[in-house]
Design a protein around this motif. Sequence first.
Motif, PDB file in Angstrom:
ATOM      1  N   VAL A   1       0.998  -1.104  -0.034  1.00 51.26           N
ATOM      2  CA  VAL A   1      -0.087  -0.080   0.011  1.00 51.26           C
ATOM      3  C   VAL A   1       0.902   1.028  -0.191  1.00 51.26           C
ATOM      4  O   VAL A   1       2.009   1.298   0.672  1.00 51.26           O
ATOM      5  CB  VAL A   1      -0.853   0.035   1.190  1.00 51.26           C
ATOM      6  N   THR A   2       0.432   2.285  -0.622  1.00 55.10           N
ATOM      7  CA  THR A   2       1.229   3.506  -0.712  1.00 55.10           C
ATOM      8  C   THR A   2       0.416   4.628  -0.064  1.00 55.10           C
ATOM      9  O   THR A   2      -0.627   4.612   0.245  1.00 55.10           O
ATOM     10  CB  THR A   2       1.474   3.991  -2.141  1.00 55.10           C
ATOM     11  N   LEU A   3       1.187   5.761   0.355  1.00 57.75           N
ATOM     12  CA  LEU A   3       0.447   6.817   0.724  1.00 57.75           C
ATOM     13  C   LEU A   3      -0.724   7.355  -0.075  1.00 57.75           C
ATOM     14  O   LEU A   3      -1.620   7.832   0.238  1.00 57.75           O
ATOM     15  CB  LEU A   3       1.559   8.102   1.021  1.00 57.75           C
ATOM     16  N   LYS A   4      -0.527   7.324  -1.388  1.00 52.88           N
ATOM     17  CA  LYS A   4      -1.366   7.686  -2.564  1.00 52.88           C
ATOM     18  C   LYS A   4      -2.645   7.068  -2.416  1.00 52.88           C
ATOM     19  O   LYS A   4      -3.822   7.440  -2.267  1.00 52.88           O
ATOM     20  CB  LYS A   4      -0.814   7.786  -3.692  1.00 52.88           C
ATOM     21  N   ASP A   5      -2.447   5.493  -2.011  1.00 51.62           N
ATOM     22  CA  ASP A   5      -3.583   4.620  -1.848  1.00 51.62           C
ATOM     23  C   ASP A   5      -4.560   4.955  -0.740  1.00 51.62           C
ATOM     24  O   ASP A   5      -5.738   5.146  -0.723  1.00 51.62           O
ATOM     25  CB  ASP A   5      -3.112   3.326  -1.515  1.00 51.62           C
ATOM     26  N   ILE A   6      -3.823   5.339   0.512  1.00 48.51           N
ATOM     27  CA  ILE A   6      -4.713   5.944   1.544  1.00 48.51           C
ATOM     28  C   ILE A   6      -5.209   6.969   1.351  1.00 48.51           C
ATOM     29  O   ILE A   6      -6.421   7.272   1.856  1.00 48.51           O
ATOM     30  CB  ILE A   6      -3.355   5.802   2.489  1.00 48.51           C
ATOM     31  N   VAL A   7      -4.708   8.183   0.720  1.00 40.23           N
ATOM     32  CA  VAL A   7      -5.124   9.328   0.700  1.00 40.23           C
ATOM     33  C   VAL A   7      -6.571   9.128  -0.169  1.00 40.23           C
ATOM     34  O   VAL A   7      -7.601   9.679  -0.169  1.00 40.23           O
ATOM     35  CB  VAL A   7      -4.334  10.292   0.003  1.00 40.23           C
ATOM     36  N   LEU A   8      -6.180   8.407  -1.427  1.00 39.57           N
ATOM     37  CA  LEU A   8      -7.343   8.043  -2.127  1.00 39.57           C
ATOM     38  C   LEU A   8      -8.679   7.252  -1.638  1.00 39.57           C
ATOM     39  O   LEU A   8      -9.791   7.462  -1.864  1.00 39.57           O
ATOM     40  CB  LEU A   8      -6.997   7.005  -3.324  1.00 39.57           C
ATOM     41  N   GLY A   9      -8.314   6.586  -0.483  1.00 44.56           N
ATOM     42  CA  GLY A   9      -9.410   6.059   0.381  1.00 44.56           C
ATOM     43  C   GLY A   9     -10.416   7.161   1.195  1.00 44.56           C
ATOM     44  O   GLY A   9     -11.375   6.710   1.823  1.00 44.56           O
ATOM     45  N   LEU A  10      -9.877   8.113   1.442  1.00 45.34           N
ATOM     46  CA  LEU A  10     -10.390   8.989   2.334  1.00 45.34           C
ATOM     47  C   LEU A  10     -11.824   9.203   1.970  1.00 45.34           C
ATOM     48  O   LEU A  10     -12.883   9.550   2.688  1.00 45.34           O
ATOM     49  CB  LEU A  10      -9.673  10.234   2.237  1.00 45.34           C
ATOM     50  N   ARG A  11     -12.077   9.358   0.574  1.00 50.02           N
ATOM     51  CA  ARG A  11     -13.355   9.763  -0.021  1.00 50.02           C
ATOM     52  C   ARG A  11     -14.437   8.726   0.392  1.00 50.02           C
ATOM     53  O   ARG A  11     -15.723   9.246   0.241  1.00 50.02           O
ATOM     54  CB  ARG A  11     -13.349   9.761  -1.651  1.00 50.02           C
TER      55      ARG A  11
END
Length: 550
Positions: free
Chosen positions: A168-178
């Motif tokens: 998992v990447t930082l980008k993946d986690i940010v994308l999950g916020l929605r």
Amino acid sequence: MRLIRSLLILPCVVATFPNDQAITSDHTAETAGLSSDGPFDSQMSSFIETTLSKFHVPGISISFSNGTTTYAKGYGISRTPNTAATAETLYFGGSTTKSFTAASLLMLMERSANSSDPINLQTPISSLIREEFVLPDDYATLHVTLEDALSHRTGMPRHDSSYGGANVTLKDIVLGLRHLPMTAEVRTKFQYCNLMFITLSYVVEKLTDMSLGDFLKKNIWKPLRMTSTFFSLTDAQKAEADGNEILATSYFYNETTAKFVPMRPFDAPEVSGAGVMITNVVDYAKYLRAIMNEDPRILSHESYVELRKPRTFLSADEHSAFTGPVGYSFGWEITVYKGHQLFYHDGSVPGYAAKMMYIPEKNWTLALMSNTDMYSDWAIDIVCFELLDNLLEIPAKERFDWMGKYTKDEEMWKNNWKSARKNAYPSAPSPPLQTTLELSKYVGTYHNPGYRNLTLRLAESPAWWLRDAEAVLHMDTFEKTWKYTLDFEHVSGDYFIARTMSPSFAPAASFDYQYFEAEFRIGPDGRPSQVGLTLEAEMGSKKIWFDYLG
């Protein structure tokens, strides 16, 4: 509880700094000149030993700076059977990392001030990472600023069970916020949120084209000669292999066998600026002195002012040892203790705990680190404030009973576990209603877009089960950042208590003896359609719902 009868106590290392510039001197110079034990006299050492024994904490390292002199000492063990904890022993700093993330962003704001595209505290995060940063609420998406995220006032709660996974990447986690429910309006409530500091880590990466760890190493650790601080488990282990300081092994105390059990090393790079730093109390003494004395190599005076300005407040009754409410600002909690203003922050990851503090009026700093979880948090607070009370010469009758507080907390925590059914479902009928379906029919995979998949299977009831042995619905979160098991105890109808325990391969007290309310919904086809769990405390009795996939 059985007490540990023998603990190792190491000599105190004293470092004297002749002037502010000496903050940048190398480690050898800073630890030269062994002197008296300073605040770590025989009485204080005995108190620390007793505290570690009572709460089954393997080891602890402490540094205390008074003006230009720093005292640092280790107690107990960093590794069984007899590797001592020292002033130089490495530990995970947990959420004390957050203040470094905040300092990084303030640096970037200063450097961009005269550019064509400056950023500041009021810059919306969505203007910096427009495609990635989307919240469930359109207004929040457009208006949540860097200041809001740094202050835990975005309206997004923790949702710590939602993220992680292989690669998992930082980008993946940010994308999950929605996909994650918000629980407050922007700027109306303090809600601690690791996810937002992970998001800020990603912002730093996008603005600098380098990892947050590399940015910190270049701009903070190197100027301050923090040569024993790392941003990954791999780097810390490599340094140890090269003959440098060792990383303390984390331990879980098994009450049945009365032995310390080594824990799997915490390795979750996705946590990033929310809590992955590895360091020691000597390096933190350098950092705390720099922040307290407004070292110009790190930030400007104006940025230090912003760093100390409370943005949100915790309720006063949560911290009865302090005067008034506790403020929060950019990785620091701010309060008044016995008439003196404190700036501090705690940190904890599975197997480790830390606390850092500075008191400008006294020109004092404190850093404490230990190698177990939860119980280390308690022991660190008890030791920290005993030491502080001694230094402030607080009369015994005026001291807050930290030992009593945490002894009661432990008792309440375990009693809540025993009475979970009554607490969660006080009106459940007796005898209980049968489940709509046979237990085996609830087995399968369920999906929530924010929390992703959970898979239920039938398993034998675990050894700690509070009822007669029986088959139970079981799941785990081993693919997530925070790992635990869930066993579903039937209450009535399609309502359950889902009890957590840490896995045997990674035991951790912080994941033991917790529980969630759980409920199944049955579709018109007679099959389960959803399962809901109260995975986010800020949502109260509202559940995170997972759709049945089969």
